[in-house]
Design a protein around this motif. Sequence first.
Motif: not given
Length: 862
Positions: A774-793
């Motif tokens: 679970k700790q690794e999953l939370r770490k990966v999810i935190k790397e992709y907030p909404g702003k980063e997702v929009k920037k990547g798109l």
Amino acid sequence: MTAIKHALQRDIFTPNDERLLGIVNVCKAGKKKKNCFLCATVTTERPVQVKVVKVKKSDKGDFYKRQQTWELRDLTEVDAKDASKENPEFDLHFEKVYRWLASSTAEKNSFISCIWKLNQRYLRKKVEFVNVSSQLLEELPKAEESVPSGESQSVAGGDEDALDEYQELSTREEQDIEGMMEMCEYAISNAEAFAEKLFKELQVLDGANIQSIMASEKQVNILMQLLDEALGEVDTIEGKLSSYEEMLQSVKEQMDQISQSNRLIQISNTNNDTDQNYMDLSKGHIRALQEGDLTSPKGIEACINASEALLQCMNVALRPGHDKLMAVKQQQLLFAELRDTFARRLTNHLNNVFVHQVTILLQHVCQHSELGHDQSSTLSQHTAELTLPKHSPLHRDLLRYAKLMEWLKNTHREKYEGLSRFDVFEKFATLPRKESALKQETESLHGSSGKLTGSTSSLNKLTVQGSNSRRSQSSSLLDMGNMSASDLDVADRTKFDKIFEQVLSELEPLCLAEQDFISKFFKLQQHQTMEESDGGTPSRIPPQDMVRLMMNKIFQSIETELNSLIALGDKIDSFHSLYMLVKMSHHVWTAENVDPASYLSTTLGNVLVTVKRNFDKCISGQIRQMEEVKISKKSKVGILSFVTVFEEFAELAETIFRNAERRGDLDKAYVKLIRAVFMNVEKVASESQKTPRDVVMMENFHHIFSTLSRLKISCLDAERREAKHKYTDHLQSYVINSLGQPLEKLNHFFEGVEARVAQGVREEEVSYQLAFNKQELRKVIKEYPGKEVKKGLDNLYKKVDKHLCEEESLLQVVWHSMQDEFIRQYKHFEDLIGRCYPGSGITMEFTIQDMLEYFSSIAQSH
């Protein structure tokens, strides 16, 4: 057997008014023996019916019963198996074959003999007896055969002998016996007294008969005397008839001599009339043959009548020996001289007429030749001037001499052949020319094809410039300046089509009219003609071949000039072969419907082969250009040039080949081209470095699918479906591969989760894996907030925009597909979290609604 026979007659046949004539004890051959009796019977009532009845004892054994009955007329064959040896077996052939085994050979033979006698007496259709001894088949007595079948063919006896001795009483005899018995009341009670009375009456009648015969002896003697006298009279009459016959014979001989003399006189008179009527040519006919006017209609008609009369006189069938008469010889010499004189006059006149007609034709051609030799004039201006001189007036003037040509053909073969070889045209070609243009037109004319040659000469003088494009430029043809051929539209290409169609339309009626004129003028419809072979000896040539030879002399340049025009059109634009194939096919079809063996049909058929060859070369050239396409390593690919060329070709071909006879050729070309397009699109996509392979495939197959859907080419339905399939597959592949970049770590994480599950790890135990807790999953999810997702798109949108070309306009389609795929992945990630990390409360940093807003705002901002 006798007791059984009486019992059967009493119990079975007498109640049915039948007589039993033959019986045999039998059983079925080859089976368990169950004895029965075959009985031959006749009915006592007329008409007599003859039957074969099978009788068998009842199961209780106390009485007999009928089991089966056959009509004797249905019997076709009796087979006794062996005529020389004793054999109790025999076959009866009714509707099927019945095989029997008699209790003894004697019974079998007795029964077959009875059947044979019944057949001879009662049946018209005789039964065939096979393997039966001739002793059994004895002929019936002639007296019995002479008895009418209707009166004496019933049977009174009860055995085989009774069949031969019994004779049925006639109706009159029955009535006489009944009347006699009524006169004697005791006839029944006392038969002996009745018989004695009858015997006494018979003696009385015999005595009366003898007295009557003795009384008539005198009359018999008188009758014999009269017969002797009649024979004497007959001898006297025969003698007189013989003398009369001798007298008539002498009269007949005299009448035959008189008839022979009359016949000889009649033959002599007939011969004289023949010599006078059929070998006498009138003075008017002689004058017409010697000096008749061959220019006026009346003079021509008089010459025709005179020539026919002369031919009739020369062809009179002479009686044997008449050809030796001096008068006949003199007439024949006169006719021969008149024939030769008129043949020379006619030949010289027709030569002069030919030269005059050709001079008129050349003058007409020269008046229209300036436009054909004007170097500055364009083909668009020539279109209105492409006309051939009509020969109908010339034909009309010459056909007046058709009957005279037929006469010349029948009387002077050499002079006729001299005219049929068109020597006049060869002589006229050697006449001096003052102007080079007239010389060129005359040489190309050679029998009415000059205007066409002049037109094609003008076409050949057009300046054709080469270019790097797949078709060359032609400013003089289309008057389009230096515009490249790739900019030409359908309207520009149809200009050559109009010129080509006008050339064929002018040529077709001229050739057909010329061939019809030759056939009528030289009388080549029904007769064979003579033509000298290479060895100088005459040889027979069929009329159609002679017409073809003449037409070839007149129009020998037509096929060459048409091929030159076709080569020019193909050089200007290879797509012209489509127009020419359709037009030439139509004119060949029209010519074959008029006359399949015509010179025009054969010539156009040969030219059509060249056109078809150019069409195939055009298709091969396009395929070769596809294979030679090179792409730039620095710029994106976009829609490939040969895909656009195929679209242009298909649009033009569908316009040209609408309702065309050669549609099958186009369909075959379509299949070759589209397969080459598919293969080379995949080849270019694999070689592309700047543009992803999926983008090249997606865009080009989308363009191909759109083209085929719009044009609705039925023979390419399978390719249209294949193009759509390839387009959708590569679109999906490109979307999936592109979406892996904005959320790269998140994608890798969940791919690892799915891999563990696939390896057998239970979903609820995945969270206990060190790399996927679970700790690794939370770490990966935190790397992709909404702003980063929009920037990547946003970066993804820019990259897709660089990959795609503008002319196909697939950017919004691809972006919308990416949105759908992103939402699908998002839901898949949430599903994996719910199944592999239950109760953890872990969620993504952005929602589906956030994603929709990201995609929409990015699309609008660009």
